[in-house]
Write an enzyme that holds these catalytic residues in place. Sequence first.
Site: not given
Length: 371
Positions: A207, A295, A205
């Site tokens: 962040d 995120d 992902d």
Amino acid sequence: ASATPPPPKATVSQYACQRRTTTENNNKTLTDAFEVLADSYELNEMEGPCLAFRRAVSVLKSLPWAVKSLETAQDLPCLGEHSKAVMKEILQYGHSFEVEKTLSDERYQTLKLFTSVFGVGPKTADKWYRRGLRSFSEVLTDSSIQLNRMQQSGFLHYGDISRAVSKAEARALRSIIDEAVHVITPDAVLALTGGFRRGKEFGHDVDFIVTTPEPGEEETLLPKIMNRLTKQGILLFSDYQTSTFEMSKLPCHRFEAMDHFAKCFLILRLEASKVEGGLHLAEGDSRGWRAVRVDLVSPPMERYAFALLGWTGSRQFERDLRRFARMERRMLLDNHALYDKTKKEFLAATTEKDIFAHLGLEYIEPWQRNA
Ligand code: ATP
Ligand code: MN
Ligand code: MN
């Protein structure tokens, strides 16, 4: 043939926060094997042995040399009887019987498969396994299973989000988020954290930390960003958690993996045209977009240094920072604050360097925290 220099005799610390670990791993065969066993223990909720293997992995990752014999590994910390036995097998035969057995174990394979879905943790995976389910199609056609919203998105975008995110894609997402926060507040602060801040080439992902100098304003930042992403038609999924952070409730005396800042777990639609060099897709896949996990965490500016240190990782680096603080300094560190139990006071910090200094640690750069 014996071109490998002898390993230096300098002692290696048992704490990852006293080691420098880049993304270069000279012991990948060993660490891959240990990680299988650590994952297996984790899936069986055996925390002790899991942590023992994670620590062993972390020590091996920090070495500037390759372990070629048990003797050279003799003085290393965090290698117990079990990890040494597995190491011995691998050094001797090239593979470990126990690791091979785990990899071919039906329960291990199925739990790994199920937990690879966004929103599916070890508990859910185990429940499905005990129900006799072994594949995605069996889960998806079982009428007694109610998927939550996160799991539905996890299955819907499985192909994309189980595929690694590239640095170029992370950069493109940074531009998108950067534009969004600055339209909302011109003095917003945006920082890349997680694996990409540690210099990794790929991640699962991307962040980010977002905040503003105006106290309290950070609380409304994430909903506003999400709103804007929705209007742009690129918000495919969001799970927003409001802030439950209160300075008066600190320090937290037990280790908390989660912090109390406002945060959101997103899936975004990333257009190929926004990515320099194009999307990181499978060979032959010529779609113009892909789904990516992002995120965002939004601490008050005053807590920025602690949040940045906590979200940069790696997980093992964070664990050892906290353990070092507790065991060696009688201090409590988490994503919110650093508390000195002897002085009975909080120690202020505006940068990560301040926190390392309070802990009496040499500063470790983000790219040296790949423990
Ligand atoms: P990857 O490339 O796989 O994403 P990563 O190191 O970025 O690697 P993440 O799972 O994204 O891994 O986590 C990044 C950091 O954020 C870790 O240090 C982790 O401790 C922290 N973190 C992740 N989720 C939370 C959470 N819900 N609450 C607090 N901290 C978290
Ligand atoms: Mn990450
Ligand atoms: Mn993350």
